[in-house]
Enzyme design. Structure first.
Site, mmCIF file in Angstrom:
data_model
loop_
_atom_site.group_PDB
_atom_site.id
_atom_site.type_symbol
_atom_site.label_atom_id
_atom_site.label_comp_id
_atom_site.label_asym_id
_atom_site.label_seq_id
_atom_site.Cartn_x
_atom_site.Cartn_y
_atom_site.Cartn_z
ATOM 1 N N ASP A 156 0.790 -1.245 0.000
ATOM 2 C CA ASP A 156 0.000 0.000 0.000
ATOM 3 C C ASP A 156 0.814 1.284 0.000
ATOM 4 O O ASP A 156 0.250 2.367 0.106
ATOM 5 C CB ASP A 156 -0.977 0.038 1.191
ATOM 6 N N LYS A 209 3.552 1.164 -4.829
ATOM 7 C CA LYS A 209 4.419 0.562 -5.864
ATOM 8 C C LYS A 209 3.717 0.465 -7.218
ATOM 9 O O LYS A 209 4.285 0.825 -8.239
ATOM 10 C CB LYS A 209 4.873 -0.845 -5.426
ATOM 11 N N THR A 210 2.503 -0.050 -7.201
ATOM 12 C CA THR A 210 1.798 -0.239 -8.467
ATOM 13 C C THR A 210 1.394 1.102 -9.064
ATOM 14 O O THR A 210 1.504 1.311 -10.279
ATOM 15 C CB THR A 210 0.570 -1.152 -8.250
ATOM 16 N N HIS A 218 -0.982 -6.848 -3.353
ATOM 17 C CA HIS A 218 -2.142 -6.010 -3.153
ATOM 18 C C HIS A 218 -2.737 -6.369 -1.802
ATOM 19 O O HIS A 218 -2.714 -7.529 -1.408
ATOM 20 C CB HIS A 218 -3.146 -6.282 -4.274
HETATM 21 P P1 GDP Z 1 1.217 -1.045 -3.470
HETATM 22 O O1 GDP Z 1 0.527 -2.025 -2.594
HETATM 23 O O2 GDP Z 1 2.527 -0.611 -2.894
HETATM 24 O O3 GDP Z 1 1.313 -1.458 -4.887
HETATM 25 O O4 GDP Z 1 0.332 0.314 -3.427
HETATM 26 P P2 GDP Z 1 -0.729 0.849 -4.482
HETATM 27 O O5 GDP Z 1 -0.039 1.431 -5.659
HETATM 28 O O6 GDP Z 1 -1.749 -0.191 -4.722
HETATM 29 O O7 GDP Z 1 -1.328 2.072 -3.688
HETATM 30 C C1 GDP Z 1 -2.025 1.873 -2.465
HETATM 31 C C2 GDP Z 1 -3.025 3.009 -2.244
HETATM 32 O O8 GDP Z 1 -2.336 4.230 -2.100
HETATM 33 C C3 GDP Z 1 -3.965 3.179 -3.422
HETATM 34 O O9 GDP Z 1 -5.233 3.467 -2.921
HETATM 35 C C4 GDP Z 1 -3.401 4.378 -4.148
HETATM 36 O O10 GDP Z 1 -4.368 5.115 -4.867
HETATM 37 C C5 GDP Z 1 -2.828 5.182 -3.021
HETATM 38 N N1 GDP Z 1 -1.730 6.063 -3.458
HETATM 39 C C6 GDP Z 1 -0.675 5.729 -4.225
HETATM 40 N N2 GDP Z 1 0.133 6.790 -4.418
HETATM 41 C C7 GDP Z 1 -0.422 7.822 -3.755
HETATM 42 C C8 GDP Z 1 -0.068 9.195 -3.583
HETATM 43 O O11 GDP Z 1 0.934 9.697 -4.073
HETATM 44 N N3 GDP Z 1 -0.897 9.941 -2.812
HETATM 45 C C9 GDP Z 1 -2.014 9.431 -2.243
HETATM 46 N N4 GDP Z 1 -2.749 10.248 -1.504
HETATM 47 N N5 GDP Z 1 -2.383 8.162 -2.383
HETATM 48 C C10 GDP Z 1 -1.597 7.345 -3.140
HETATM 49 MG MG MG Z 2 0.802 -3.263 -5.810
#
Ligand code: GDP
Ligand code: MG
Length: 430
Positions: free
Chosen positions: A21, A24-25, A84
């Site tokens: 979260d 990354k994605t 995820h």
């Molecule tokens: P991962 O699990 O690392 O791949 O994270 P995700 O890319 O799925 O992002 C997790 C959550 O954080 C999602 O709801 C995104 O929309 C949110 N998110 C990602 N980047 C940002 C950002 O720069 N600002 C904010 N406010 N939310 C973000």
């Molecule tokens: Mg991800």
């Protein structure tokens, strides 16, 4: 704009790692969006990179999406670490397994840290893993800066990340740390903290992350498959050149299985692969060898099957399992630390767990040697600890004979005709 998508540029395997979260994605999608606008590939949106959990549930294996893009300087293939929030742990473990087995080879990685949380358990876990699979340099992207108003808070996250990098053996001082918001970049708003930061990140990738040396540029290493004496000529070893190049007259070292002998390569012959050379009776086995020195070569290189004529070496001094190397370029050791993936029974591995002091055969190049596996010193409860099929573990190996090994060498573990695991060496001891 207008850059052409080509494969002529140096290639680099990059990945996004970090706590679930942290973005990354989102960052992966934002990079493809930003670069696609400059002609550096195709935009892939979030759902193409990280398919919805329901969709995945229908499939058998979850494969990470194939993401690629390019900057003016390089072509990148990008692996986004799965995990995820709604997905199973299984998927994440299979990613780690791929990193250990080499199925997902990363030359470098971007570690994503949310500015709101700072470092979290998986941040540390991924740093350790990155180190253990041989990644030398990282980039840090501190994400979600839109959620943090206090600049001191951002500074603190940066400082902590620098400390953490150093703690895990990376360059904590010099590693580029970029702060921005991946989501803004993806949604095309706030360019100052969005797309501009993606550009900074990719500039840092181009300059800070080093493209790994091609096999041809590495120090010479040939593994010994067979040894012959040719009357009137001397001792010839045959085998495959794994890396580097060699010219006639060069100094080489015979290394492994108790030997460390300096000699000179006085002739290079092109060698028929062993399955051809060894067919039939003893005469047909020798003739290609004699013939190979009828057309001697000046140079051998990575990928060649070659015969090496060695000055002043007796047949008994060389054997399969040893290597012929550029002097001093690699050590022959008995003890090492490695990251190991243990195959499940469905993958043809063991049905049952094992404990410290398990002794399978370690296979590498043309040889196999018995190895005793123990947990590294300091591992809690290491004596009673069980290693289960499907586990990724760090272990110390102690071989009964020394062989040429280095950080990054990959090997398999076998027992009774079964492959029970694969591993990558993270450290060798004297
Ligand atoms: P991962 O699990 O690392 O791949 O994270 P995700 O890319 O799925 O992002 C997790 C959550 O954080 C999602 O709801 C995104 O929309 C949110 N998110 C990602 N980047 C940002 C950002 O720069 N600002 C904010 N406010 N939310 C973000
Ligand atoms: Mg991800």
């Amino acid at each position: 704009a207008g850059g052409k998508f080509s494969r002529k540029k140096p290639h680099f395997n990059i990945g996004t790692i970090g706590h679930v979260d942290h973005g990354k994605t989102t960052l992966t999608a934002a990079i493809t969006k930003h670069l696609s606008e400059q002609g550096g590939g195709k935009f892939m949106d979030y759902s193409q990179i990280d398919k919805a959990p329901e969709e995945k549930a229908r499939g058998i294996t979850i494969s990470t999406a194939h993401v690629e893009y390019e900057t003016p300087a390089r072509h990148y293939a990008h692996i986004d670490c799965p995990g995820h929030a709604d997905c199973k742990q299984e998927e994440y473990m299979s990613h780690i397994k791929n990193m250990i087995t080499g199925a997902a080879q990363l030359d470098g990685a971007i570690i994503v840290v949310s500015a709101t949380d700072g470092q979290m358990p998986q941040t540390r876990e991924h740093l350790l893993l990155a180190k253990q699979v041989g990644i030398k340099k990282l980039l840090v992207f501190i994400n979600k800066v839109d959620q943090v108003d206090d600049p001191e808070m951002l500074e603190l996250v940066e400082m902590e990340m620098r400390d953490l990098l150093s703690q895990y053996g990376f360059d904590g001082e010099q590693t580029p740390i970029i702060m921005g918001t991946a989501l803004a970049a993806l949604e095309g708003r706030d360019p100052e903290r969005g797309s501009k930061k993606i550009q900074e990140l990719m500039d840092a990738a181009d300059t800070w992350l080093d493209v790994p040396a091609r096999d041809l540029d590495k120090p010479f290493l040939m593994y010994v498959e067979d040894v012959f004496s040719i009357s009137g000529r001397g001792t010839v070893v045959t085998g495959k050149v794994e890396r580097g190049t060699i010219t006639k007259g060069a100094d080489v070292e015979i290394l492994g299985l108790g030997a460390k002998i300096k000699t000179t390569l006085t002739g290079i012959g092109k060698h028929a692969p062993p399955h051809i050379a060894h067919k039939g009776n003893i005469d047909s086995r020798y003739s290609p060898l004699i013939e190979m020195f009828h057309k001697e070569l000046e140079r051998g290189e990575a990928g060649d099957n070659m015969g090496a004529l060695l000055r002043g070496i007796k047949r008994e001094q060389v054997r399969r399992g040893q290597v012929l190397v550029a002097p001093g370029s690699i050590k022959s050791v008995k003890k090492f630390k490695a990251q190991i993936y243990v195959l499940t029974k469905d993958e043809g591995g063991r049905y049952t767990p094992f404990m410290s002091n398990y002794r399978p055969q370690l296979f590498i190049r043309t040889t196999d040697v018995t190895v005793a596996l123990t947990f590294p010193p300091g591992t809690e409860g290491s004596d009673e600890k069980l290693v289960m099929p499907g586990d990724n573990v760090e272990m110390v190996g102690e071989l009964v004979h020394d062989i040429a090994l280095e950080a990054g060498s990959r090997f398999t573990l076998r027992e009774g005709g079964k492959t029970i695991g694969t591993g990558i060496i993270s450290e060798v001891y004297e």
